[in-house]
Design a protein around this motif. Sequence first.
Motif, PDB file in Angstrom:
ATOM      1  N   ASP A 158      -1.295   2.074  -5.974  1.00 30.88           N
ATOM      2  CA  ASP A 158      -0.034   2.801  -5.869  1.00 30.88           C
ATOM      3  C   ASP A 158      -0.357   4.266  -5.625  1.00 30.88           C
ATOM      4  O   ASP A 158      -1.516   4.691  -5.735  1.00 30.88           O
ATOM      5  N   THR A 159       0.656   5.043  -5.311  1.00 31.54           N
ATOM      6  CA  THR A 159       0.481   6.457  -4.975  1.00 31.54           C
ATOM      7  C   THR A 159       1.426   7.320  -5.803  1.00 31.54           C
ATOM      8  O   THR A 159       2.463   6.849  -6.281  1.00 31.54           O
ATOM      9  N   LEU A 160       1.070   8.570  -5.966  1.00 25.98           N
ATOM     10  CA  LEU A 160       1.921   9.484  -6.736  1.00 25.98           C
ATOM     11  C   LEU A 160       3.224   9.757  -5.998  1.00 25.98           C
ATOM     12  O   LEU A 160       4.302   9.807  -6.602  1.00 25.98           O
ATOM     13  N   PHE A 161       3.118   9.924  -4.680  1.00 23.62           N
ATOM     14  CA  PHE A 161       4.282  10.147  -3.822  1.00 23.62           C
ATOM     15  C   PHE A 161       4.140   9.258  -2.593  1.00 23.62           C
ATOM     16  O   PHE A 161       3.070   8.718  -2.316  1.00 23.62           O
ATOM     17  N   VAL A 181      -5.291   7.687   2.466  1.00 26.37           N
ATOM     18  CA  VAL A 181      -4.179   7.763   1.525  1.00 26.37           C
ATOM     19  C   VAL A 181      -4.715   8.087   0.133  1.00 26.37           C
ATOM     20  O   VAL A 181      -5.715   7.511  -0.293  1.00 26.37           O
ATOM     21  N   PRO A 182      -4.062   8.999  -0.603  1.00 27.24           N
ATOM     22  CA  PRO A 182      -4.499   9.272  -1.973  1.00 27.24           C
ATOM     23  C   PRO A 182      -4.055   8.175  -2.944  1.00 27.24           C
ATOM     24  O   PRO A 182      -3.133   8.345  -3.741  1.00 27.24           O
ATOM     25  N   PHE A 183      -4.726   7.025  -2.852  1.00 25.96           N
ATOM     26  CA  PHE A 183      -4.438   5.924  -3.765  1.00 25.96           C
ATOM     27  C   PHE A 183      -4.997   6.239  -5.148  1.00 25.96           C
ATOM     28  O   PHE A 183      -6.091   6.791  -5.278  1.00 25.96           O
ATOM     29  N   SER A 194     -11.922  -3.491  -7.195  1.00 24.86           N
ATOM     30  CA  SER A 194     -10.586  -3.488  -6.567  1.00 24.86           C
ATOM     31  C   SER A 194      -9.472  -3.578  -7.594  1.00 24.86           C
ATOM     32  O   SER A 194      -8.447  -4.212  -7.367  1.00 24.86           O
ATOM     33  N   ILE A 195      -9.651  -2.941  -8.729  1.00 23.80           N
ATOM     34  CA  ILE A 195      -8.590  -2.895  -9.742  1.00 23.80           C
ATOM     35  C   ILE A 195      -7.628  -1.769  -9.392  1.00 23.80           C
ATOM     36  O   ILE A 195      -8.012  -0.602  -9.291  1.00 23.80           O
ATOM     37  N   GLY A 196      -6.384  -2.119  -9.178  1.00 22.12           N
ATOM     38  CA  GLY A 196      -5.358  -1.127  -8.896  1.00 22.12           C
ATOM     39  C   GLY A 196      -4.221  -1.256  -9.879  1.00 22.12           C
ATOM     40  O   GLY A 196      -4.346  -1.898 -10.927  1.00 22.12           O
ATOM     41  N   SER A 197      -3.080  -0.661  -9.530  1.00 20.17           N
ATOM     42  CA  SER A 197      -1.891  -0.788 -10.368  1.00 20.17           C
ATOM     43  C   SER A 197      -0.699  -1.178  -9.517  1.00 20.17           C
ATOM     44  O   SER A 197       0.436  -1.088  -9.952  1.00 20.17           O
ATOM     45  N   GLY A 198      -0.979  -1.635  -8.283  1.00 22.45           N
ATOM     46  CA  GLY A 198       0.072  -1.910  -7.326  1.00 22.45           C
ATOM     47  C   GLY A 198       0.704  -3.280  -7.443  1.00 22.45           C
ATOM     48  O   GLY A 198       0.405  -4.050  -8.377  1.00 22.45           O
ATOM     49  N   PRO A 228       8.979  10.638  -4.874  1.00 28.55           N
ATOM     50  CA  PRO A 228       8.076  10.273  -5.973  1.00 28.55           C
ATOM     51  C   PRO A 228       7.867   8.762  -6.041  1.00 28.55           C
ATOM     52  O   PRO A 228       8.785   7.994  -5.742  1.00 28.55           O
ATOM     53  N   GLN A 229       6.669   8.350  -6.423  1.00 29.22           N
ATOM     54  CA  GLN A 229       6.375   6.932  -6.547  1.00 29.22           C
ATOM     55  C   GLN A 229       5.868   6.617  -7.958  1.00 29.22           C
ATOM     56  O   GLN A 229       6.599   6.089  -8.769  1.00 29.22           O
TER      57      GLN A 229
END
Length: 523
Positions: free
Chosen positions: A58-61, A161-163, A181-185, A71-72
């Motif tokens: 996910d991204t901050l924006f 992208v600033p992921f 590959s651990i994300g929060s998306g 905002p994201q």
Amino acid sequence: MLKIGRRVVCAFAAVAVFAAPAAAQTTLKVALHSDLKIVDPVWTTALISTHHGYMIYDTLFALDGKLEVKPQMVDKWTVSDDKLTWTFTLRDGLEWHDGKPVTAEDCVASIKRWGAKDSMGQKLMGVVADLSAPDAKTIKMVLKEPYGLVLQSLGKSSSNVPFMMPKAVASTDPNAQITDSIGSGPFIFKKDEWRAGERAVYVRNPKYKPRNELASGLAGGKVAKVDRVEWLTLPDTQTQVNALINGEVDLVEIVPPDLLPLLAKDKNIKVMVVNTAGRQYAMRFNVMFKPFDNPKVRQAVLYALSQKEFLEANVGNPAYYKECKSLFPCGSPLESTKGWDDKISGNIAKAKALLAEAGYDGTPVVFLHQTDTSGHNNLATVAKAELEKTGLKIDLQPMDWQTLVTRRAKKDAPDKGGWGAFFTSWGATDVLNPVSAAFLNASCDKATFGWPCDAELEKLRDAYAKETDPAKQKQIAEAVQLRVLEYPTHVPLGQFTTPTAIRTNLDGLLQTPSLALWNIQKK
């Protein structure tokens, strides 16, 4: 009556028994433009790795459907009166795929790693005096001077992208690839099912908490409406289109215009342009080695090449391409042909004269030629044919795109595994201005592949980043265009859009600069 009653009761009992199992898992099968081999979307600018990033991170924006920054992961933010201190508060419920909470420390580490690699990120970090996490939900950014592109940088929509990544992952050297590959998306990467050259698999993240807003562009509520997504690697676009017609895949990301009539006959398929802003083809020079270490040789290329030839050979249908002699996309605020009207128009005589002035000695240029990416596989061959008319010697080396992506990062001499030029495309939103356009980064070793080194270009990019008046920004952008004529970093080769084909039982495919597979519902 009693028997009938019992029969009814038994019927309901049977329904109750057989209705108990959960509904069948919904799987979305897609054929994308390239195979996934690199899972680090910060280390590489390859679009397929960016697509992967949007699945799991996910991204901050983010940019919405109107290309406005929204905002994201951020809930709210403030800016001090002197415009030097920015404070961002993360929204509640953010969680990594391994169950740990997302913290501001994770985000600080992610911004720093991205900022060391990305063109726009480097400029932002150049004015950051301090970046910290006062508490678990607060990111504090203190600037050395006011900067007009803070939100635009953090909301950058495409490569790089600033992921946001966990701190342990984001602490990796930006010049080394991550393997985690651990994300929060909205989706989780099934690394155990990943087979390079065959498929990549993602499953819905059941703990993801989307924003309470409608999805718009890359912003808003990222609701995963299918349980599983499979990226299938198919050998060519004809095979992909056949698979779509046969119902073996649900979506083909890029359909060559010459195959569109075949799809038009099928009522179960519809075609749309997802990235309406389009893309810009580009030839990228490696300025470290002969002959492209000489700006005059690069200037000769600017005159020799013809956009029309590239667009015809790689797109073919004028409905999907546009000649554009502007470094910045035609139709965008910074569009200008100043200084470029007589360039990229096939002037072989002028190119020969410049090569003679440069004292070109016959050193061959190694062209990295991608053979497997639709709409791009004739870029190098067209350039070879045009440039050989000038007397330039071309060593065309075919390879698949992912091999090219790895090789272009090498600074070895061309005859020792390096390269002289490669061909690619950028999303129009990537090249809207001198700061976001990675190929205009001329910061030497910190620049992206090709490593141009020009203090004048960097001064102009800095000036643009600090200017807030649109009229003055336009003047600076035109100065950049003129400087690139003196010190060429790349050649813009025209604009195009790509048709995407989907089966009609899909709803909710978003129009975005980078492919978004959330919000899609499969009936």
